[in-house]
Write a protein that holds these residues in place. Structure first.
Motif, mmCIF file in Angstrom:
data_model
loop_
_atom_site.group_PDB
_atom_site.id
_atom_site.type_symbol
_atom_site.label_atom_id
_atom_site.label_comp_id
_atom_site.label_asym_id
_atom_site.label_seq_id
_atom_site.Cartn_x
_atom_site.Cartn_y
_atom_site.Cartn_z
ATOM 1 N N ALA A 495 -5.919 -3.354 -8.135
ATOM 2 C CA ALA A 495 -4.296 -3.434 -7.904
ATOM 3 C C ALA A 495 -3.692 -4.578 -8.087
ATOM 4 C CB ALA A 495 -3.724 -3.165 -6.262
ATOM 5 N N GLN A 500 1.586 -2.629 -4.330
ATOM 6 C CA GLN A 500 1.132 -1.125 -4.940
ATOM 7 C C GLN A 500 0.392 -0.409 -4.016
ATOM 8 O OE1 GLN A 500 -0.892 -2.929 -8.419
ATOM 9 N NE2 GLN A 500 -0.837 -1.049 -9.681
ATOM 10 N N VAL A 501 -0.337 -1.261 -2.980
ATOM 11 C CA VAL A 501 -1.250 -0.241 -2.124
ATOM 12 C C VAL A 501 -1.173 -0.518 -0.246
ATOM 13 C CG1 VAL A 501 -3.578 -0.460 -3.144
ATOM 14 C CG2 VAL A 501 -2.744 -2.809 -1.390
ATOM 15 N N HIS A 504 -0.668 3.203 1.954
ATOM 16 C CA HIS A 504 -1.631 3.530 1.086
ATOM 17 C C HIS A 504 -2.715 3.932 2.305
ATOM 18 C CE1 HIS A 504 0.890 4.877 -1.605
ATOM 19 N NE2 HIS A 504 1.041 4.038 -1.539
ATOM 20 N N VAL A 506 -7.127 3.735 2.101
ATOM 21 C CA VAL A 506 -7.720 3.099 1.777
ATOM 22 C C VAL A 506 -8.639 4.254 1.490
ATOM 23 C CG1 VAL A 506 -9.261 1.325 1.504
ATOM 24 C CG2 VAL A 506 -7.454 1.137 3.172
ATOM 25 N N LEU A 509 -9.137 5.663 -1.769
ATOM 26 C CA LEU A 509 -10.474 4.884 -3.433
ATOM 27 C C LEU A 509 -11.626 5.666 -3.041
ATOM 28 C CD1 LEU A 509 -7.800 1.359 -3.465
ATOM 29 C CD2 LEU A 509 -7.815 3.693 -4.681
ATOM 30 N N LEU A 540 -7.835 1.527 -9.160
ATOM 31 C CA LEU A 540 -6.761 1.944 -9.418
ATOM 32 C C LEU A 540 -6.322 2.289 -10.810
ATOM 33 C CD1 LEU A 540 -4.132 -0.251 -7.355
ATOM 34 C CD2 LEU A 540 -5.073 2.461 -6.898
#
Length: 754
Positions: A495, A500-501, A504, A506, A509, A540
């Motif tokens: 990232a 970006q994260v 969200h 985890v 991923l 990502l």
């Protein structure tokens, strides 16, 4: 005044003592770091050399076991009087089939060669050879005799592997011998050389060296069993494997050497073979030596710079103290007047001259900084504030000395250790355009700021700790969404920024096989437990990493669990190393097929499964026809290409559930689950034809075609095992080669009943 000067001199000496102690500590830390790094380099290289020596050991043991089986089989045939009249041809065929063997000899009790894979040796008498005399002196039919290296009558330096042939009354009736091919060992020993400065060697248990790779003149036949030599120290230790460092007797070089003794208990060898894999010590430690020179050089620069710096600093101190004394005289005259006036003003009031020494300060100043009037008189503002506070206030001080009034907030620490928040004003004392000094008015606003300070300090500490951590640190909400992650963690998941994260989950991923375990860990943490998990993620940007995370619950001030704190490290390199080691342990390095050991493991499992659940099971034994002739004519490089092309064709013809392994030089075995005899024969024919259609273009541009012979057998009876099946398929292969090659023969089970 003399006492004051004495104290100043003592303080200067104390500075030099402290500097000396610090430099000694730095030198000690540098030396310790270099020692630890050298030990790490040594341990890593020892491990690599032991692994390479084990590769040679395992291959040589497999070759010795194969030779032993052939010698034992030939001896049994001779004892049963089943030796055929064309024994020379049979021995030659065995030599062609075994890449590690150069010559087979059958020698009678008088030392005369009665049969050989090389007809020119028949009739010669070798009773004078040690490989004949030693077994004759100790005619134990259970011992596998390993001769010392010698120059054969054909001009080849080699080792003979010998079995005694007993007579009808147990007397000595002769020997059956196989001469190991040094070229086979050279190929094997070359394969483990991973650095230009490496060499490998193999010697007899008595100390006579067979060969060294890369080849060096005068090494073959050298006696290594000298006092203090690596060979003698390893032999006397009684260990299977040793790692030694020092001067090599054979070459006079400084080396790190891994040595292994090859003497499997199952073979009952009279003498072991000893292999050695070594590297040049200077090359191993070259990088360490460079680092040591750099670190010692940096240490020298630090010593020089610190001593010069302390000298300059003390010189300035002397100048400042002289000026301080002059300023104190002027300050004393006006202090009495200013004290009465300013002590009654709420807040702190002081005056600082252009040299930043205190002209006066009121009572509030004394109480805040815990100073007496005598201590404040002429004190430098740097000394009163401390280096950190002065550094923060210096921009405002410089501005007011330029004639610019300053107003700002500042945090100050009181003499009792408590922290206060202030509103400060610096007012320049102007005389025309000249600034003689400045007035300071400071108001205490601690109560108004205390709550704000506490909150900011808590947030700053947490962020500092998280961002300074070299491993990934993340905070998850109770529902698994990401609240915070440091830079190390953002790099792990590819990232560019937190935006970006943040918000969200985890788990998105985490690769599917590990998502449930990741969710389960979160649930355990929500119940107040801690836990650790190793899992794989897809970043990502598509990269894959293996991570190991330790998760613990986060609680609020009331003890309620409000989230998860995780510390994660990247274990990708460790995981890849594990997978690579497992692949190397199971795969033949040349063809990419299963090696003999791994093939046997898979085959035993499949036989047990078939015996338990039923169904067909067939086995192939395959051999490339005239492979030794190809090697001798076109070279081992062409032979390697042939083996690789054969492996490619086999993989295309066989199914994914079939297992193929390289079990010898050009000998391959195939396991076909759920396959009866009829279908196995069809697969074998299709494979034979496909191989015959392959055309290998040589470096000279000439085409070369190969053929194979295949022996086929099918599981029959509950008492069968993989060794039985391979033996049956081998017998069928033997019949295929004896009846013209380039054909498939199936093992007839009715022969066993008869």
């Amino acid at each position: 005044m003399p006492m004051l000067n004495h104290l100043k001199r003592n303080s200067f000496a104390a500075y030099w003592l402290m500097l000396g102690a610090a430099l000694l500590a730095l030198g000690g830390a540098t030396s310790f770091n270099l020692y630890i790094e050298r030990d790490r380099v040594e341990s890593r290289e020892q491990g690599r050399l032991l692994i390479q020596s084990r590769v040679i050991q395992e291959n040589v043991e497999q070759n010795l076991a194969a030779v032993n089986r052939v010698l034992t089989s030939l001896r049994k045939d001779l004892l049963r009087h089943e030796a055929s009249k064309d024994l020379n041809d049979r021995l030659k065929m065995l030599t062609d089939a075994m890449p590690g063997i150069r010559t087979f000899l059958l020698i009678d009790g008088s030392g005369t060669v009665s049969a050989s894979s090389r007809p020119e040796l028949v009739g010669k008498n070798f009773a004078y050879r040690d490989y004949f005399r030693i077994p004759r002196g100790n005619p134990d039919p259970e011992v596998l005799f390993v001769s010392a290296p010698f120059m054969t009558s054909l001009g080849i330096y080699g080792i003979n592997i010998v079995r005694v042939i007993p007579g009808p009354q147990g007397e000595f009736a002769g020997i059956i011998s196989a001469t190991l091919d040094p070229e086979y060992f050279k190929t094997l020993m070359t394969s483990v050389l991973y650095a230009p400065d490496m060499w490998t060697a193999i010697a007899h248990g008595d100390g006579i060296q067979l060969l060294m790779v890369p080849d060096r003149t005068g090494q073959s036949g050298k006696n290594l069993a000298q006092p203090g030599s690596f060979f003698t120290r390893h032999r006397d230790s009684g260990k299977e494997a040793s790692v030694l460092t020092g001067i090599v007797y054979a070459t006079g070089e400084k080396r790190m050497m891994a040595l292994r003794s090859i003497q499997p208990a199952s073979l009952r060898q009279d003498k072991p073979l000893v292999i050695a894999v070594g590297r040049d010590l200077d090359t191993i430690y070259a990088a360490w030596h460079r680092d040591a020179q750099i670190q010692v050089g940096l240490l020298g620069l630090i010593v020089l710079g610190s001593t010069l710096g302390l000298y300059v600093y003390q010189r300035r101190q002397r100048e400042f103290r002289w000026r301080e004394a002059k300023a104190a005289e002027a300050l004393e005259a006006s202090e009495r007047f200013m004290k009465t006036l300013t002590d009654n003003i709420p807040g702190m009031v002081a005056y600082w001259n252009r040299e930043l020494r205190c002209g006066f300060a009121n009572k509030a100043y004394f109480e805040w900084f815990g100073k007496t009037p005598e201590q404040m008189r002429g004190i430098r503002i740097q000394d009163m504030m401390g280096e950190e506070l002065f550094r923060q206030n210096e921009p405002f001080i410089q501005a007011v000395l330029r004639g610019e009034p300053q107003r700002f907030e500042r945090t100050l620490t009181k003499a009792d250790g408590s922290v206060g928040y202030t509103w400060a004003q610096y007012i320049p004392d102007l005389q025309g355009n000249w600034v003689r000094g400045f007035f300071v008015l400071v108001s205490d606003i601690s109560e108004l700021k205390r709550t704000e300070i506490a909150l900011r300090e808590s947030e700053w500490k947490l962020k500092t700790i998280i961002e300074a951590e070299p491993e990934c640190v993340k905070v998850l909400a109770a529902d698994g969404t990401l609240l915070q992650m440091n830079r190390a963690g953002l790099d792990m998941i590819e990232a560019d920024s937190e935006s970006q994260v943040i918000g969200h989950r985890v788990v998105e991923l985490v690769t599917p096989p590990y998502q449930q375990a990741f969710v389960d860990l979160g649930e355990r943490v929500s119940r107040g437990e801690s836990g650790t998990l190793e899992f794989e993620i897809t970043g990502l940007k598509g990269g894959h990493r293996w991570l190991e995370t330790h998760a613990a619950p986060m609680r609020d001030i009331d003890g309620k669990i409000v989230g998860l704190l995780g510390v994660t490290r990247d274990v990708t390199a460790h995981k890849q190393a594990e997978q690579e080691l497992q692949h190397l342990a199971q795969t033949d390095f040349l063809t990419g097929l299963a090696n003999r050991r791994y093939f046997m493991v898979l085959a035993e499992q499949e036989v047990l499964r078939t015996l338990r659940y039923g169904g067909g099971l067939s086995v192939f034994m395959m051999d490339i026809d005239h492979f030794k002739v190809i090697n001798d004519t076109y070279g081992h490089k062409t032979g390697d290409v042939i083996l690789q092309r054969f492996a490619e064709v086999s993989r295309k013809i066989l199914r994914e559930l079939d297992t193929i392994g390289r079990v010898g030089g050009e000998e391959f075995a195939v396991l076909l689950p759920q396959t009866d005899s009829e279908h196995a024969l069809e697969v074998a024919e299709r494979l034979r034809k496909s191989v015959a259609d392959v055309e290998v273009v040589l470096d000279q541009g000439l085409p070369l075609r190969i053929t194979i012979s295949i022996g086929v057998t099918t599981l029959a009876g509950i008492s069968s095992n993989i060794d039985t099946l391979l033996n049956q398929a081998d017998q069928a292969l033997y019949r295929a080669k004896n009846t013209g090659r380039n054909r498939v023969c199936i093992y007839e089970h009715r022969n066993e009943a008869g």
